[in-house]
Design a protein around this motif. Structure first.
Motif, PDB file in Angstrom:
ATOM      1  N   VAL A  14       0.828  -1.210   0.000  1.00 61.12           N
ATOM      2  CA  VAL A  14       0.000   0.000   0.000  1.00 61.12           C
ATOM      3  C   VAL A  14       0.863   1.262   0.000  1.00 61.12           C
ATOM      4  CG1 VAL A  14      -1.696   1.343   1.319  1.00 61.12           C
ATOM      5  CG2 VAL A  14      -1.964  -1.132   1.098  1.00 61.12           C
ATOM      6  N   LEU A  15       1.990   1.224   0.711  1.00 61.39           N
ATOM      7  CA  LEU A  15       2.814   2.422   0.835  1.00 61.39           C
ATOM      8  C   LEU A  15       3.334   2.933  -0.508  1.00 61.39           C
ATOM      9  CD1 LEU A  15       3.864   4.435   2.862  1.00 61.39           C
ATOM     10  CD2 LEU A  15       5.913   3.028   3.151  1.00 61.39           C
ATOM     11  N   PRO A  16       3.818   2.080  -1.427  1.00 60.57           N
ATOM     12  CA  PRO A  16       4.233   2.607  -2.737  1.00 60.57           C
ATOM     13  C   PRO A  16       3.100   3.297  -3.498  1.00 60.57           C
ATOM     14  CG  PRO A  16       5.092   0.398  -2.417  1.00 60.57           C
ATOM     15  CD  PRO A  16       4.156   0.664  -1.294  1.00 60.57           C
ATOM     16  N   ILE A  17       1.885   2.776  -3.353  1.00 60.48           N
ATOM     17  CA  ILE A  17       0.730   3.408  -4.007  1.00 60.48           C
ATOM     18  C   ILE A  17       0.500   4.797  -3.424  1.00 60.48           C
ATOM     19  CG2 ILE A  17      -1.740   3.228  -4.455  1.00 60.48           C
ATOM     20  CD1 ILE A  17      -1.457   0.200  -4.285  1.00 60.48           C
ATOM     21  N   LEU A  18       0.623   4.908  -2.101  1.00 59.78           N
ATOM     22  CA  LEU A  18       0.446   6.206  -1.448  1.00 59.78           C
ATOM     23  C   LEU A  18       1.544   7.188  -1.856  1.00 59.78           C
ATOM     24  CD1 LEU A  18      -0.628   5.067   2.142  1.00 59.78           C
ATOM     25  CD2 LEU A  18      -2.033   6.294   0.473  1.00 59.78           C
ATOM     26  N   LEU A  19       2.762   6.693  -1.988  1.00 56.88           N
ATOM     27  CA  LEU A  19       3.861   7.557  -2.423  1.00 56.88           C
ATOM     28  C   LEU A  19       3.627   8.060  -3.848  1.00 56.88           C
ATOM     29  CD1 LEU A  19       6.965   5.681  -0.972  1.00 56.88           C
ATOM     30  CD2 LEU A  19       6.007   7.854  -0.204  1.00 56.88           C
ATOM     31  N   LEU A  20       3.136   7.181  -4.709  1.00 57.29           N
ATOM     32  CA  LEU A  20       2.817   7.587  -6.075  1.00 57.29           C
ATOM     33  C   LEU A  20       1.715   8.646  -6.075  1.00 57.29           C
ATOM     34  CD1 LEU A  20       3.097   7.274  -9.143  1.00 57.29           C
ATOM     35  CD2 LEU A  20       1.452   5.378  -9.014  1.00 57.29           C
ATOM     36  N   ALA A  21       0.697   8.426  -5.242  1.00 57.96           N
ATOM     37  CA  ALA A  21      -0.394   9.408  -5.132  1.00 57.96           C
ATOM     38  C   ALA A  21       0.132  10.751  -4.634  1.00 57.96           C
ATOM     39  CB  ALA A  21      -1.482   8.885  -4.197  1.00 57.96           C
ATOM     40  N   ALA A  22       1.082  10.714  -3.698  1.00 53.35           N
ATOM     41  CA  ALA A  22       1.662  11.950  -3.169  1.00 53.35           C
ATOM     42  C   ALA A  22       2.417  12.711  -4.252  1.00 53.35           C
ATOM     43  CB  ALA A  22       2.595  11.632  -1.997  1.00 53.35           C
ATOM     44  N   VAL A  23       3.180  11.981  -5.076  1.00 56.26           N
ATOM     45  CA  VAL A  23       3.931  12.619  -6.165  1.00 56.26           C
ATOM     46  C   VAL A  23       2.975  13.268  -7.163  1.00 56.26           C
ATOM     47  CG1 VAL A  23       5.432  12.174  -8.140  1.00 56.26           C
ATOM     48  CG2 VAL A  23       5.945  11.127  -5.936  1.00 56.26           C
ATOM     49  N   ILE A  24       1.893  12.556  -7.521  1.00 54.10           N
ATOM     50  CA  ILE A  24       0.913  13.095  -8.467  1.00 54.10           C
ATOM     51  C   ILE A  24       0.233  14.337  -7.881  1.00 54.10           C
ATOM     52  CG2 ILE A  24      -1.262  12.638  -9.661  1.00 54.10           C
ATOM     53  CD1 ILE A  24      -0.378   9.701  -9.840  1.00 54.10           C
ATOM     54  N   ALA A  25      -0.124  14.265  -6.592  1.00 51.26           N
ATOM     55  CA  ALA A  25      -0.781  15.402  -5.939  1.00 51.26           C
ATOM     56  C   ALA A  25       0.140  16.622  -5.926  1.00 51.26           C
ATOM     57  CB  ALA A  25      -1.181  15.027  -4.511  1.00 51.26           C
ATOM     58  N   LEU A  26       1.422  16.418  -5.659  1.00 49.05           N
ATOM     59  CA  LEU A  26       2.377  17.529  -5.655  1.00 49.05           C
ATOM     60  C   LEU A  26       2.537  18.118  -7.059  1.00 49.05           C
ATOM     61  CD1 LEU A  26       5.184  16.269  -3.241  1.00 49.05           C
ATOM     62  CD2 LEU A  26       3.656  18.223  -2.901  1.00 49.05           C
ATOM     63  N   ALA A  27       2.543  17.246  -8.056  1.00 49.15           N
ATOM     64  CA  ALA A  27       2.669  17.712  -9.442  1.00 49.15           C
ATOM     65  C   ALA A  27       1.464  18.563  -9.832  1.00 49.15           C
ATOM     66  CB  ALA A  27       2.812  16.523 -10.389  1.00 49.15           C
ATOM     67  N   ILE A  28       0.272  18.117  -9.458  1.00 48.77           N
ATOM     68  CA  ILE A  28      -0.946  18.883  -9.766  1.00 48.77           C
ATOM     69  C   ILE A  28      -0.925  20.219  -9.033  1.00 48.77           C
ATOM     70  CG2 ILE A  28      -3.452  18.943  -9.488  1.00 48.77           C
ATOM     71  CD1 ILE A  28      -3.455  15.909  -9.870  1.00 48.77           C
ATOM     72  N   GLY A  30       1.662  21.937  -7.986  1.00 47.92           N
ATOM     73  CA  GLY A  30       2.639  22.827  -8.605  1.00 47.92           C
ATOM     74  C   GLY A  30       2.131  23.416  -9.904  1.00 47.92           C
ATOM     75  N   ASN A  31       1.469  22.579 -10.698  1.00 49.60           N
ATOM     76  CA  ASN A  31       0.914  23.049 -11.970  1.00 49.60           C
ATOM     77  C   ASN A  31      -0.154  24.115 -11.760  1.00 49.60           C
ATOM     78  OD1 ASN A  31      -1.583  22.530 -13.994  1.00 49.60           O
ATOM     79  ND2 ASN A  31       0.347  22.354 -15.115  1.00 49.60           N
ATOM     80  N   ARG A  32      -1.062  23.865 -10.818  1.00 47.56           N
ATOM     81  CA  ARG A  32      -2.149  24.818 -10.585  1.00 47.56           C
ATOM     82  C   ARG A  32      -1.651  26.116  -9.934  1.00 47.56           C
ATOM     83  NH1 ARG A  32      -5.681  24.209 -14.132  1.00 47.56           N
ATOM     84  NH2 ARG A  32      -3.744  23.509 -15.088  1.00 47.56           N
ATOM     85  N   LEU A  33      -0.605  26.016  -9.087  1.00 42.96           N
ATOM     86  CA  LEU A  33      -0.037  27.228  -8.510  1.00 42.96           C
ATOM     87  C   LEU A  33       0.540  28.124  -9.600  1.00 42.96           C
ATOM     88  CD1 LEU A  33       1.773  25.880  -5.311  1.00 42.96           C
ATOM     89  CD2 LEU A  33      -0.128  27.497  -5.358  1.00 42.96           C
ATOM     90  N   TRP A  34       1.113  27.493 -10.619  1.00 42.38           N
ATOM     91  CA  TRP A  34       1.680  28.258 -11.735  1.00 42.38           C
ATOM     92  C   TRP A  34       0.588  28.826 -12.642  1.00 42.38           C
ATOM     93  CZ3 TRP A  34       5.785  30.653 -13.434  1.00 42.38           C
ATOM     94  CH2 TRP A  34       5.914  30.922 -14.803  1.00 42.38           C
ATOM     95  N   LEU A 110      -8.267  19.239 -11.052  1.00 40.20           N
ATOM     96  CA  LEU A 110      -8.712  19.430  -9.672  1.00 40.20           C
ATOM     97  C   LEU A 110      -9.575  18.281  -9.179  1.00 40.20           C
ATOM     98  CD1 LEU A 110      -9.457  23.254  -9.297  1.00 40.20           C
ATOM     99  CD2 LEU A 110      -7.383  21.968  -8.816  1.00 40.20           C
ATOM    100  N   ASN A 111     -10.408  17.727 -10.048  1.00 38.37           N
ATOM    101  CA  ASN A 111     -11.212  16.576  -9.638  1.00 38.37           C
ATOM    102  C   ASN A 111     -10.322  15.390  -9.271  1.00 38.37           C
ATOM    103  OD1 ASN A 111     -13.698  17.823  -9.895  1.00 38.37           O
ATOM    104  ND2 ASN A 111     -13.977  17.195 -12.016  1.00 38.37           N
ATOM    105  N   PHE A 112      -9.230  15.228 -10.032  1.00 40.67           N
ATOM    106  CA  PHE A 112      -8.296  14.138  -9.730  1.00 40.67           C
ATOM    107  C   PHE A 112      -7.613  14.380  -8.392  1.00 40.67           C
ATOM    108  CE2 PHE A 112      -4.339  11.620 -10.688  1.00 40.67           C
ATOM    109  CZ  PHE A 112      -4.983  10.389 -10.692  1.00 40.67           C
ATOM    110  N   LEU A 113      -7.258  15.635  -8.118  1.00 36.91           N
ATOM    111  CA  LEU A 113      -6.660  15.975  -6.828  1.00 36.91           C
ATOM    112  C   LEU A 113      -7.642  15.698  -5.692  1.00 36.91           C
ATOM    113  CD1 LEU A 113      -4.239  17.222  -5.327  1.00 36.91           C
ATOM    114  CD2 LEU A 113      -5.291  19.464  -5.665  1.00 36.91           C
ATOM    115  N   GLY A 114      -8.916  16.032  -5.910  1.00 34.30           N
ATOM    116  CA  GLY A 114      -9.939  15.736  -4.906  1.00 34.30           C
ATOM    117  C   GLY A 114     -10.112  14.244  -4.699  1.00 34.30           C
TER     118      GLY A 114
END
Length: 205
Positions: A14-28, A30-34, A110-114
């Motif tokens: 489960v932890l690798p899946i959560l880490l992947l989700a964290a990376v995707i959330a950070l990428a989104i 960063g993109n939306r902040l820009w 944003l829906n994906f982030l939610g």
């Protein structure tokens, strides 16, 4: 480094899946902040410049400025200019349609982030259940006399629970912030576009 690897190993699948989700959330995030900055959505003074040119009869120059600006507000104003001479209600309707298309662009990801914010705690709970199952399996094999046998399952349960919350909480905060940011920018854009609509529509119904 060894401690990090041990933590990663104890977290189970489960932890690798959560880490992947964290990376995707950070990428989104960063993109939306820009992307969701006022200067990139509704530049200040653009409507005034375009309005002055339109009033001076320099419509082509106004169109050129809007093409060069290439922001959501500029594209909406360009739609309004293309309807110049039409009744105000017609211009407003076309501008609102263009605005809906731009809002869809601002809402991108944003829906994906939610979804990440909603799913991450459930993944953490799944890891908790699996960890407890491993702990009970160890009890069944060696009994209660060997605490080390229980440590792996308990560690998996705790790590995945913490991991799920660590991903979900920032994701939810970012999601709420960006939703509010989009609403603020949409209102600002509508307010600016209305100035040009009133200029182009004049007194026409």
């Amino acid at each position: 480094m060894h401690d990090l690897w041990e933590l990663f190993r104890l977290g189970g699948f489960v932890l690798p899946i959560l880490l992947l989700a964290a990376v995707i959330a950070l990428a989104i995030a960063g993109n939306r902040l820009w992307v969701l900055r006022r200067a990139r959505i509704a530049p200040r003074g653009l409507v005034e410049r375009v309005g002055e040119l339109v009033e001076a009869g320099k419509v082509q120059q106004a169109v050129k400025i809007l093409y060069e600006n290439d922001t959501p507000l500029a594209r909406i104003l360009l739609t309004a200019l293309q309807q110049a001479g039409q009744p105000r209600d017609v211009i407003k309707e076309m501008v609102e349609e263009a605005g809906r298309q731009e809002v869809a662009h601002l809402d991108r990801y944003l829906n994906f982030l939610g979804s990440i914010a909603g799913v991450a705690p459930l993944l953490g709970l799944l890891g908790t259940v699996i960890g407890i199952m491993h702990a009970f399996a160890a009890i069944g094999m060696v009994g209660m006399g060997d605490p080390k046998a229980l440590a792996g399952g308990i560690a998996e349960a705790l790590i995945t629970t913490a991991g799920g919350l660590s991903v979900a909480i920032p994701s939810l905060l970012f999601y709420r912030y960006f939703r509010g940011r989009v609403e603020t920018l949409v209102l600002a854009t509508e307010k600016e576009a209305l100035k040009l609509i009133n200029l182009l529509g004049g007194g026409k119904a």
